[in-house]
Design a protein around this motif. Structure first.
Motif, PDB file in Angstrom:
ATOM      1  N   UNK A 173       0.844  -1.191   0.000  1.00  0.00           N
ATOM      2  CA  UNK A 173       0.000   0.000   0.000  1.00  0.00           C
ATOM      3  C   UNK A 173       0.886   1.250   0.000  1.00  0.00           C
ATOM      4  N   UNK A 174       0.311   2.404   0.260  1.00  0.00           N
ATOM      5  CA  UNK A 174       1.059   3.665   0.206  1.00  0.00           C
ATOM      6  C   UNK A 174       2.118   3.776   1.307  1.00  0.00           C
ATOM      7  N   UNK A 175       1.981   2.993   2.368  1.00  0.00           N
ATOM      8  CA  UNK A 175       2.956   3.008   3.461  1.00  0.00           C
ATOM      9  C   UNK A 175       3.988   1.898   3.331  1.00  0.00           C
ATOM     10  N   UNK A 176       4.073   1.295   2.151  1.00  0.00           N
ATOM     11  CA  UNK A 176       4.998   0.189   1.880  1.00  0.00           C
ATOM     12  C   UNK A 176       4.789  -0.986   2.830  1.00  0.00           C
ATOM     13  N   UNK A 177       3.531  -1.333   3.036  1.00  0.00           N
ATOM     14  CA  UNK A 177       3.221  -2.475   3.879  1.00  0.00           C
ATOM     15  C   UNK A 177       2.114  -3.286   3.235  1.00  0.00           C
ATOM     16  N   UNK A 178       1.977  -4.490   3.692  1.00  0.00           N
ATOM     17  CA  UNK A 178       0.879  -5.352   3.271  1.00  0.00           C
ATOM     18  C   UNK A 178       0.275  -5.946   4.535  1.00  0.00           C
ATOM     19  N   UNK A 179      -1.050  -5.966   4.583  1.00  0.00           N
ATOM     20  CA  UNK A 179      -1.767  -6.480   5.745  1.00  0.00           C
ATOM     21  C   UNK A 179      -2.429  -7.796   5.370  1.00  0.00           C
ATOM     22  N   UNK A 180      -2.221  -8.800   6.196  1.00  0.00           N
ATOM     23  CA  UNK A 180      -2.784 -10.123   5.948  1.00  0.00           C
ATOM     24  C   UNK A 180      -3.713 -10.472   7.099  1.00  0.00           C
ATOM     25  N   UNK A 181      -5.022 -10.571   6.845  1.00  0.00           N
ATOM     26  CA  UNK A 181      -5.922 -11.018   7.904  1.00  0.00           C
ATOM     27  C   UNK A 181      -5.732 -12.517   8.144  1.00  0.00           C
ATOM     28  N   UNK A 182      -5.699 -12.894   9.411  1.00  0.00           N
ATOM     29  CA  UNK A 182      -5.429 -14.291   9.733  1.00  0.00           C
ATOM     30  C   UNK A 182      -6.553 -14.957  10.517  1.00  0.00           C
TER      31      UNK A 182
END
Length: 146
Positions: A108-117
């Motif tokens: 994303x724009x903050x250079x991160x990826x979020x993975x719901x677990x």
């Protein structure tokens, strides 16, 4: 009463031994003997590229970090993104190959990826991040426990 002699003891031993072998054979037939990777030979041929990618991370350990927010969300941060980045993320379940998942690395724009677990089973997972940036390969594995 008749006394047992050596021949009887040998016969009793063989009966128990054969019973043990038959029990072990039946138990082993019930196990799922699958390969960890279907294309393990191809992975072996790519060993040198994997080592180069791991060494790139070892030289710059701040390049990637993992943040686990409770048991519901895992976030991966990639720092110092220079140009276009492409790669893959794999969620590997060592105990059950059928639960493995993989998806494209899209920051994303903050250079991160979020993975719901929340949809994943509890237990040990290995999160594999394999990407390239400016023609430099990177590879990192994280152990996560849900």
């Amino acid at each position: 009463m008749k006394k047992l002699h050596a021949g009887h003891y040998i016969a009793i031993f063989f009966v128990f031994f054969i019973s043990f072998l038959v029990t072990a054979l039946i138990a082993s037939r019930k196990q799922d003997h699958y390969l960890v990777a279907e294309n393990y030979y191809d992975l072996d041929l790519q060993y040198q590229q994997r080592m180069v990618a791991k060494n790139n991370i070892a030289r710059n350990p701040e390049k990637i970090r993992l943040a686990q927010n409770g048991e519901k969300i895992v976030q991966i941060f990639i720092n110092d993104v220079q140009s276009n980045i492409n790669g893959i993320i794999k969620l590997y379940r060592p105990s059950d190959k059928t639960k493995d998942q993989s998806f494209a690395l899209e920051l994303d724009s903050e250079n991160k990826i979020t993975i719901p677990t929340e949809h994943l089973e509890s237990g040990r997972w290995i999160l594999i991040v394999d990407w390239s940036e400016s023609n430099e390969p990177y590879y990192k594995e994280f152990n996560i426990f849900l």
